[in-house]
Write an enzyme that holds these catalytic residues in place. Structure first.
Site, short mmCIF file in Angstrom:
data_model
loop_
_atom_site.label_atom_id
_atom_site.label_comp_id
_atom_site.label_asym_id
_atom_site.label_seq_id
_atom_site.Cartn_x
_atom_site.Cartn_y
_atom_site.Cartn_z
N THR A 495 -0.53 -1.09 30.27
CA THR A 495 0.69 -1.16 31.07
C THR A 495 1.55 0.08 30.94
O THR A 495 2.41 0.33 31.77
CB THR A 495 1.53 -2.36 30.63
OG1 THR A 495 1.71 -2.26 29.21
CG2 THR A 495 0.84 -3.66 30.95
N GLY A 536 7.49 -6.98 27.17
CA GLY A 536 7.22 -5.82 26.32
C GLY A 536 8.33 -4.78 26.39
O GLY A 536 8.89 -4.37 25.36
N ARG A 655 16.34 -1.98 35.63
CA ARG A 655 16.15 -0.53 35.48
C ARG A 655 14.66 -0.23 35.31
O ARG A 655 13.96 -0.88 34.54
CB ARG A 655 16.90 -0.06 34.25
CG ARG A 655 16.60 1.39 33.94
CD ARG A 655 17.11 1.73 32.57
NE ARG A 655 18.25 2.64 32.68
CZ ARG A 655 19.12 2.82 31.71
NH1 ARG A 655 19.02 2.13 30.60
NH2 ARG A 655 20.10 3.66 31.87
N LEU A 657 12.00 2.08 33.92
CA LEU A 657 11.92 3.10 32.88
C LEU A 657 11.07 4.28 33.32
O LEU A 657 11.37 5.42 33.04
CB LEU A 657 11.31 2.50 31.62
CG LEU A 657 12.13 1.40 30.95
CD1 LEU A 657 11.32 0.74 29.85
CD2 LEU A 657 13.42 1.98 30.39
N ASN A 658 9.97 3.95 34.00
CA ASN A 658 9.05 5.00 34.43
C ASN A 658 8.47 4.60 35.79
O ASN A 658 7.64 3.70 35.88
CB ASN A 658 7.93 5.14 33.39
CG ASN A 658 6.94 6.24 33.75
OD1 ASN A 658 6.67 6.49 34.93
ND2 ASN A 658 6.38 6.89 32.75
N LYS A 728 13.98 -5.50 33.35
CA LYS A 728 13.50 -6.85 33.66
C LYS A 728 12.01 -7.05 33.40
O LYS A 728 11.54 -8.17 33.36
CB LYS A 728 13.82 -7.20 35.11
CG LYS A 728 15.29 -7.59 35.32
CD LYS A 728 15.51 -8.17 36.68
CE LYS A 728 16.93 -8.74 36.84
NZ LYS A 728 17.16 -9.22 38.22
N GLY A 729 11.25 -6.00 33.28
CA GLY A 729 9.81 -6.18 33.03
C GLY A 729 9.04 -6.22 34.34
O GLY A 729 9.46 -6.83 35.31
N GLU A 732 4.07 -8.56 35.57
CA GLU A 732 3.48 -9.71 36.23
C GLU A 732 3.96 -9.97 37.65
O GLU A 732 3.23 -10.53 38.47
CB GLU A 732 3.67 -10.95 35.33
CG GLU A 732 2.82 -10.79 34.09
CD GLU A 732 3.13 -11.74 32.96
OE1 GLU A 732 2.44 -12.76 32.88
OE2 GLU A 732 4.02 -11.46 32.15
#
Ligand code: FAD
Ligand code: SF4
Lengths: 765, 327
Positions: A495, A536, A655, A657-658, A728-729, A732
């Site tokens: 991931t 994560g 947000r 991150l990448n 927020k991830g 999935e």
């Protein structure tokens, strides 16, 4: 000092582990070249229910190179899930955290299902086809594989129950689901709501058994050194493996080290510990040598879990204007006869749209099949196929645009939890997504759009996934050369964990990303949750962030009090860091580097280890990512072949991150969703109870030719509540709703509603 | 996997004699099918004769047509300019099969000899008359979505999985064989068998006989041909149903026709009934429908593959339409 200087976060940094991976330098669980390695091969049952009456191992024992043949007759006694593990302290941390996170009292009973002992070879009882009944250890893989075919097993066979549809009469209401959602959720008056409706929809949808099949097969290399066990394990949860193996073998967790530096995909199948890991440990103990055990592609169909078949009846009621008056979602899924895993298929239904009257029920059927498990977006993935297909049917029944229907039912708050949204960008996702996709070009009439002999269809669906966070620790070391090392047990299952933690640490310390080295995938490092639940980034990221802040504070503290430092006397807010140099905001010439501070203090390293725990946000807000999925399909109306020709997803996920790795997650999720829509299905032969198409030649996943250009982008979303970094991830949500969008597009193209996945050509003839 | 001996043959005679002398010996070409079968313990030869070094990979124009060496790789045949020009359906059929990596290894001889993809055949825990004569057929009462609708027996309902062979059947290709007792020629439509009471025997090739070449007769109208494959995903899946078609059309009348089907029988299935209707008929949808209907009249589907009957019909019509529309 301003919190993260934020130069690396938000940049599309290339994978920091990319080079290691493409050059083959990254070592996976079965790739550690250990001296004196022996090889283990699994032996599986050829019946689905009954007892082993005899296992004749004599031929296998005599076969060249064989070191051990282990069966239930000579396996060591292990802990059973009922007896619990040896030491359960700390074992509940994760699930209790999940309960706290969701703000509900858990129904999971406090026991972490992913740390329960995993008994293997403990009796003659057979519960499913392919159950592990032995392991053969030999000098070489070939010798072990050959000897494994020489075992002569006799059974007393009983008639198994392996197909859910044939056993619905035995459905039961489970005690609990994996996550803290009650099996039944009810609010308002469902019958009244349906009666009050002008238009109703009532259909049953099914999703088949599906298998994860990550690129890297599950594997364990086990090495004993006295009482110390090292496991190189293809796992997405090293601390979970440590704990589970400890509980199963009844040894202290401290005696076990689990290493998973690189993992070739998991999708959930590598979260729980499975029998082969235990067997590798037992085998290594028995032959007193390192043992490598690789689960074969075929064995992966029975050894590492799968996604349960589901049958879902959905009833919707709405007023003429589209306002929902009732939502009912009644779900059947299966579990095994010896363990309970009931997927929380209806998890998103209660909160998604605005309705006073709601019913969601989960029922389970116990079958002689392996226990299902979590698979990418467990719950939402099958649940949202059904729910969002039904919403599309409702839109047609109302003669309303499907996006408009969703907009008219946008809830102001989470009606189930009674909490406000921390942020919710569903409407914005639909707005921006529809525009980019060209939704306005869609003629709503089914079968109205053509391209030569092909029918064209466009479909859409909502995506959603909860924002989770778990307690996690991390250690950060700042070295005399001004570079940083980050340590935590976390895993990167493809991931981008390595990369995003590098970015977070770089910003938090104010140093370039090249100066950060992240080491993860090892229980020797600070404890973390596994990679799952899309938590994560929020969990590991928050821990790394706090650890960096702690290290930084230590160093700045030293400088501020040090008369020799140009920073002496400056306050925190008066300072800034760039490229590893700390300076006064007023006068940037007044400053010095980390190196200088450490050197002056004769320090080789400054370090901090923190445990970062979720705050009360989950009690105050309902926290979810939302998105809109758009599919365009081309259907050959004569031959039934469907091609997805375009796909676009738009998401609000806090947000990012990448943007590069995040987009890759979305695209991967969409591809997996297209597979779910069109290809994936494991068929059970009820006479034998086995998965008939148990290889990748016949279990179809999408190939390149099936996948069109995919667009995925994020709407700007600033969520100040979810966690300090506003994450927020993204692991999935990408798959959620994809199958519905495709099925809805197929309906639009053909006028045929396919309610049973996958949409294979035969269903469209 | 059982231990086996491995020899690389450099001469055809030696290869043929070695295999003839040992009932448990096998030739190995690209190995893309045989090695899988060995790993699954479906086949357990004790000796492999590697024939990749035999000088049998040429594709050459002969007086009567084109000869393809048995060791020519599937990809080399598919991209050969002569094949693409004269027999486009063969090129298309090859490219519809497997994946580029597999096609680069797979040989023409091996493709002819590849075995069924019946799930139960591959799974040694299951009864299967083809693998273990007399053990029963797990597919007949089992999951038989991919199985035959033509020519099956109550012993076996498997299909032959090859795409290439369907095109060869439409072209009336001839298989050149060298055996211990000399050479012989086998018309492609006689090469593969129906299962009958001996489903363990796929072809009429005798043990030890080596396929040396496949001859494609001159067939000028084969330029006007097409291979259609209906499958569960866009690539890398075996045919649910496939159709190879060539039509000789003059002034809107069909003078000659070739129609063969894949995925429907234990052998490439020449649709003779369709051809009979087509010859002399006008090029139009009624003709094509009549041809398609005549073909599926004798279909006997299984529990899970009833759809194949309708699919076959539509695929024939589509394929004929494609060829009919060609300039
Ligand atoms: C994943 C997968 C997908 C596939 N998909 C397709 C598909 O979609 N369509 C399709 O048509 N095929 C497909 N194939 C099958 C592929 O076409 C065959 O495996 C290939 O053609 C076999 O050729 P080979 O040279 O590798 O044969 P080998 O594996 O070497 O041999 C196969 C058999 O032929 C015998 N043999 C080989 N050469 C000779 C000879 N000259 N004379 C006599 N006997 C000989 C061998 O003894 C053996 O019994 C697929 C295969 C795989 C693995
Ligand atoms: S159909 Fe043929 S190959 Fe398949 S199980 Fe039956 S006998 Fe075996």
């Amino acid at each position: 000092m301003n919190d993260p200087t934020n130069k690396a976060i938000g940049k599309p940094l290339d994978r920091v582990d990319g080079r290691l991976k493409v050059t083959g330098a990254a070592r996976y669980a079965a790739e550690f070249p250990l001296k004196n390695m022996a090889h283990a091969v699994l032996v599986q049952s050829a019946i689905a229910k009954g007892r082993i009456t005899n296992i004749d191992t004599s031929a296998a024992q005599k076969s060249p190179g064989v070191l051990a043949v282990i069966t239930h007759l000579n396996a060591p006694k292990l802990a059973s899930p009922q007896s619990g593990g040896g030491d359960s302290s700390g074992g509940d941390a994760q699930v209790t955290a999940a309960n706290a996170q969701s703000g509900e009292s858990g129904s999971a009973g406090g026991e972490n299902p992913f740390e329960k002992p995993v008994p293997v070879l403990q009796s003659d009882q057979i519960n499913f086809y392919g159950q592990h009944i032995g392991v053969v250890v030999a000098e070489t893989l070939e010798q072990a594989r050959h000897a494994a075919t020489l075992l002569r097993v006799t059974y007393r066979e009983e008639r198994p129950a392996t197909v859910m549809a044939a056993n619905l009469a035995n459905a039961y209401k489970p005690q609990s689901l994996l996550i803290p959602l009650k099996p039944d959720t009810q609010r308002g008056d469902i019958q009244g709501g349906l009666k009050a409706a002008d238009v109703q929809v009532d259909h049953t949808y099914t999703t088949p058994n599906e298998h994860h099949q990550p690129m890297e097969a599950h594997a364990t290399t086990a090495v004993w050194d006295g009482g110390q066990l090292t496991l190189y394990d293809s796992s997405q949860n090293v601390n979970g493996v440590q704990k589970t193996v400890a509980n199963t073998l009844r040894i202290p967790p401290e005696n076990i080290r689990v290493i998973a530096s690189f993992v070739g995909g998991g999708f959930g199948s590598k979260y729980p510990v499975r029998g082969h890991t235990i067997l590798a440990a037992i085998a290594a103990q028995q032959v007193k040598r390192p043992v490598k055990l690789v689960v074969t592609r075929e064995q992966m169909f029975t050894s590492v879990g799968f996604r349960s078949h589901s049958s879902q009846r959905i009833r919707l009621g709405a007023k003429k204007d589209g306002k929902l008056t009732a939502i009912s979602h009644e779900i059947h899924t299966q579990t095994s006869v010896f363990e309970e895993f009931i997927e929380h298929v209806g998890v998103a239904t209660p909160m998604l749209y605005d309705t006073q009257n709601l019913l969601v029920t989960h029922r389970g059927v116990r079958l002689n099949l392996p226990t299902p498990t979590i698979m990418r977006a467990p719950g939402e993935s099958p649940g949202m196929f059904a729910f969002e297909s039904a919403m599309d049917e409702l839109a047609y029944a109302l003669k309303l645009d499907p996006i408009e229907l969703r907009l008219r039912n946008e809830p102001e708050r989470d009606l189930e939890k009674g909490l406000p949204w921390s942020s919710r960008s569903l409407v914005e996702s639909f707005r921006q997504g529809a525009k980019s996709f060209g939704w306005e070009r869609r003629n709503p009439e089914p079968r109205s759009m053509r391209d030569g002999r092909y029918l064209i269809g466009m479909g859409t669906a909502t995506a959603t996934y909860p924002t989770n966070r778990m307690p996690s620790s991390a250690k950060v070391r700042l070295l005399a050369d001004g570079s940083a090392q980050v340590y935590l047990a976390a895993t990167d299952i493809g991931t981008g964990t390595y990369t995003m933690l590098t970015q977070i640490a770089a910003d938090a310390l104010g140093i370039p990303t090249e100066r950060v080295r992240v080491e993860i995938g090892d229980t020797k490092m600070p404890r973390t949750p596994g990679s799952g639940g899309s938590w994560g980034a929020a969990s590991y990221g928050s821990a790394v962030q706090s650890a960096c802040v702690a290290v930084r504070a230590k160093i700045l503290g030293m400088a501020r009090l040090d008369p020799r430092s140009p920073l002496k006397g400056l306050s925190n807010v008066g300072m800034d860091i760039r490229e590893g140099r700390i300076f006064s905001k007023r006068d940037s010439s007044r400053g010095e580097t980390y190196q200088e501070i450490l050197a002056r203090n004769n320090l080789k390293v400054t370090e901090a280890e923190v445990e970062s725990t979720p705050d009360e946000a989950a009690k105050k807000y309902s926290m979810h990512a939302f998105g809109a999925q758009f599919a365009q399909v081309r259907v050959d109306p004569d031959l039934g072949m469907v091609r997805v020709t375009r796909f676009l997803g738009t998401y609000g996920a806090g947000r990012i991150l990448n943007p590069k790795t995040a987009r890759s997650q979305m695209i991967g999720g969409i591809i997996m969703g297209i597979g779910m829509a069109l290809h994936e299905e494991t068929v059970v032969d009820d006479r034998y109870g086995h998965f008939v198409n148990h290889n990748l030649g016949e279990y179809h996943v999408p190939v390149h030719a099936d996948i069109p250009a995919i667009e995925a982008f994020f709407v700007k979303e600033n969520d100040p509540h979810v966690n300090p970094l506003g994450i927020k991830g993204v692991g999935e949500i990408g798959i959620v709703g994809v199958a519905a969008a495709v099925a809805n597009a197929v309906y639009h193209a053909t006028g045929k509603r396919i309610r049973d996945l996958p949409i294979t050509p035969d269903k469209l003839l | 996997m059982k231990l086996f001996a491995y020899t690389r043959a450099t001469e055809q005679d030696v290869a043929v004699n070695t295999v003839s002398r040992n009932q448990s010996a096998k030739f190995i070409g690209g190995g893309t099918n045989l090695l899988d079968l060995m790993k699954e313990n479906v086949e357990q030869p004790n000796q492999l004769i590697d024939i990749n070094s035999l000088p049998l990979s040429k594709i050459e124009v002969t007086r009567n047509g084109v000869r393809i060496g048995a060791m020519a790789r599937n990809s080399d045949v598919a991209y050969n300019a002569i094949i693409q020009e004269r027999y486009p359906l063969l090129s298309q059929a090859l490219l519809a099969g497997a994946s580029p990596q597999l096609r680069n290894m797979a040989t023409v001889g091996g493709n002819l000899m590849q075995r069924t993809r019946c799930y139960y055949f591959y799974d040694t825990a299951m009864p299967c008359n083809k693998r273990e004569p007399g053990s029963g057929c797990a597919a007949i009462e089992g999951f038989n979505r991919i199985h035959a609708i033509f020519g099956a027996s109550d012993q076996c309902i498997a299909t032959h999985p090859s795409d290439m062979c369907v095109a060869l059947a439409a072209l009336d290709a001839v298989v050149q064989v060298q055996g211990p007792k000399g050479d012989r020629q086998i018309p492609i439509t006689d090469f593969h068998r129906l299962p009958g009471d001996t489903p363990q025997i796929d072809t009429v090739l005798q043990h030890g006989e080596l396929i040396t070449a496949v001859d494609l007769p001159n067939l000028p109208f084969a330029k006007r041909s097409h291979y259609l494959k209906v499958r569960d995903r866009a690539s890398y899946a075996f045919a649910l149903v496939s159709v190879a078609t060539a039509l000789d059309i003059e002034n809107g009348i069909i003078r000659a026709a070739r129609v063969a089907m894949g995925g429907v029988a234990h052998k490439p299935w020449r649709a003779v009934a369709a051809e009979e209707i087509l010859v002399g008929a006008k090029v139009n949808q009624e003709t094509f429908r009549a041809a398609a209907e005549a073909t599926v009249k004798e279909a006997k589907p299984q529990k899970h593959n009833k759809f194949k009957v309708e699919m076959a019909k539509r695929a024939i019509m589509r394929s004929l339409t494609e060829v009919g529309e060609m300039a």
